[in-house]
Enzyme design. Sequence first.
Site, mmCIF file in Angstrom:
data_model
loop_
_atom_site.group_PDB
_atom_site.id
_atom_site.type_symbol
_atom_site.label_atom_id
_atom_site.label_comp_id
_atom_site.label_asym_id
_atom_site.label_seq_id
_atom_site.Cartn_x
_atom_site.Cartn_y
_atom_site.Cartn_z
ATOM 1 N N LEU A 172 -35.230 8.567 -42.950
ATOM 2 C CA LEU A 172 -35.882 9.645 -43.697
ATOM 3 C C LEU A 172 -34.757 10.555 -44.180
ATOM 4 O O LEU A 172 -34.056 11.153 -43.372
ATOM 5 C CB LEU A 172 -36.873 10.415 -42.813
ATOM 6 C CG LEU A 172 -38.242 9.776 -42.642
ATOM 7 C CD1 LEU A 172 -39.117 10.629 -41.731
ATOM 8 C CD2 LEU A 172 -38.928 9.566 -43.986
ATOM 9 N N PRO A 173 -34.603 10.664 -45.505
ATOM 10 C CA PRO A 173 -33.336 11.146 -46.078
ATOM 11 C C PRO A 173 -33.179 12.667 -46.083
ATOM 12 O O PRO A 173 -33.115 13.291 -47.136
ATOM 13 C CB PRO A 173 -33.380 10.586 -47.501
ATOM 14 C CG PRO A 173 -34.843 10.567 -47.820
ATOM 15 C CD PRO A 173 -35.557 10.250 -46.541
ATOM 16 N N CYS A 174 -33.059 13.273 -44.913
ATOM 17 C CA CYS A 174 -32.891 14.724 -44.881
ATOM 18 C C CYS A 174 -31.539 15.146 -45.464
ATOM 19 O O CYS A 174 -31.336 16.313 -45.777
ATOM 20 C CB CYS A 174 -33.080 15.262 -43.465
ATOM 21 S SG CYS A 174 -31.896 14.609 -42.282
ATOM 22 N N HIS A 175 -30.625 14.183 -45.622
ATOM 23 C CA HIS A 175 -29.333 14.531 -46.226
ATOM 24 C C HIS A 175 -29.472 14.919 -47.702
ATOM 25 O O HIS A 175 -28.553 15.491 -48.277
ATOM 26 C CB HIS A 175 -28.356 13.355 -46.087
ATOM 27 C CG HIS A 175 -28.863 12.075 -46.708
ATOM 28 N ND1 HIS A 175 -29.627 11.164 -45.998
ATOM 29 C CD2 HIS A 175 -28.736 11.565 -47.958
ATOM 30 C CE1 HIS A 175 -29.932 10.130 -46.788
ATOM 31 N NE2 HIS A 175 -29.409 10.368 -47.992
#
Lengths: 205, 197
Positions: A172-175
């Site tokens: 899950l691309p929180c970056h």
Amino acid sequence: MTDLTARLRSTLPAAVVPPTFPTPEIGYAVHDTSVGRLLLARRGDDGPVIASLYLHEAATGQGAADGHDTEETALTRIARTTGPRILRRAAAFDKVRRELDSYLAGARHDFTVPLELSLATAYQRVVLQTLGRRVPYGARASYGELAAWTDRPKAARAVGTALGANPLCILLPCHRVVGASGALTGYAGGLAAKQALLALESRAS
Amino acid sequence: MTLPPFQLLVDAHWHDVARLAAALAPPGEAQDVSQQAWTQAYAAYPRLRGADNLRSWLLTITHRAAMDAHRARARRPDPVTELPEPALAPATSAAADVSASAESDPALWAAVAALPVRQREAVALRYVCDLDHATVAAVLTTTPGATRRLVSDGLATLRRALAPTSTDLAPSTAHSPAHSPDSPADSPADSPAEDRS
């Protein structure tokens, strides 16, 4: 024969082998990637992935490692939610590893493994699910935008906290969430890892 | 109070469980016994109250699994039990044992396997697992005084079995009723039958 008790303590009666187990409730594996060491956990041998957490890398000391979990602290954190039947299960993660490696090589833009946010709170779940829906590969969003999408426009700080607790890093691309000015703020894997992921995604187009 | 992730127990204690199983299990069944102990531990683990002494919990399960294996073996008439133990090499062959590392000591473990069962349990729990007498007594459901006596008798038997020339030890059998419960802990003369000329 004064060393008899010492011999009993230190020698082996026979070759010993570690035990084996059937499919555990939670299986996990440690996976070294180009952006850091991850602890991956899933239900059973092929159930949804529930954790992808950056671990402290004693070997490289990369990034701001101080806040990182060790294998033991990460597992203990998971056990608090799932119960303690957690076992190392390297072979159950071949596909997840392949997808992560392929993503990090720029050859894949998304993941097919099923995910489960059981380690997130209700609010973290809302934020992380919105992130997954609204911020595709190569895009970026600000904390404020994500707050607005979750119908709490003033909650940028709470969004930041929710993203910081992301139990499914990279998957899950929180970056992809950055400050309103575009500045990279915090990241569980360290700012260097966040930088590397954003650079990776901006190269492909 | 939360229980630690099970893998941490396995990593910390599988070696001790395997050693205890090897010391207590019927010949050739050590691996089955330790596997059985781990399977039972995994099944019971979430219901366990208190993480205070997980190691002695695991060793208690292992001890019980080994005794179960002995009972199961006694129930089935099995010609295999008549054969000499294949897992334990004779005293002189340590150098020939391909799996022998610096840590292997076949003569010692053959002697442990030959101990009377209560002595073997007590010696293994006390020294192979380094449990104190109170814990050994709890595992064996007896008193610390009784375990001290079993351990000391067991060590005496081992010393005799491992002595370089057993003929030197031949028999003052006069003092031999050492297995009575009142016998002194370090009775020097509880010679097993095979030591008598």
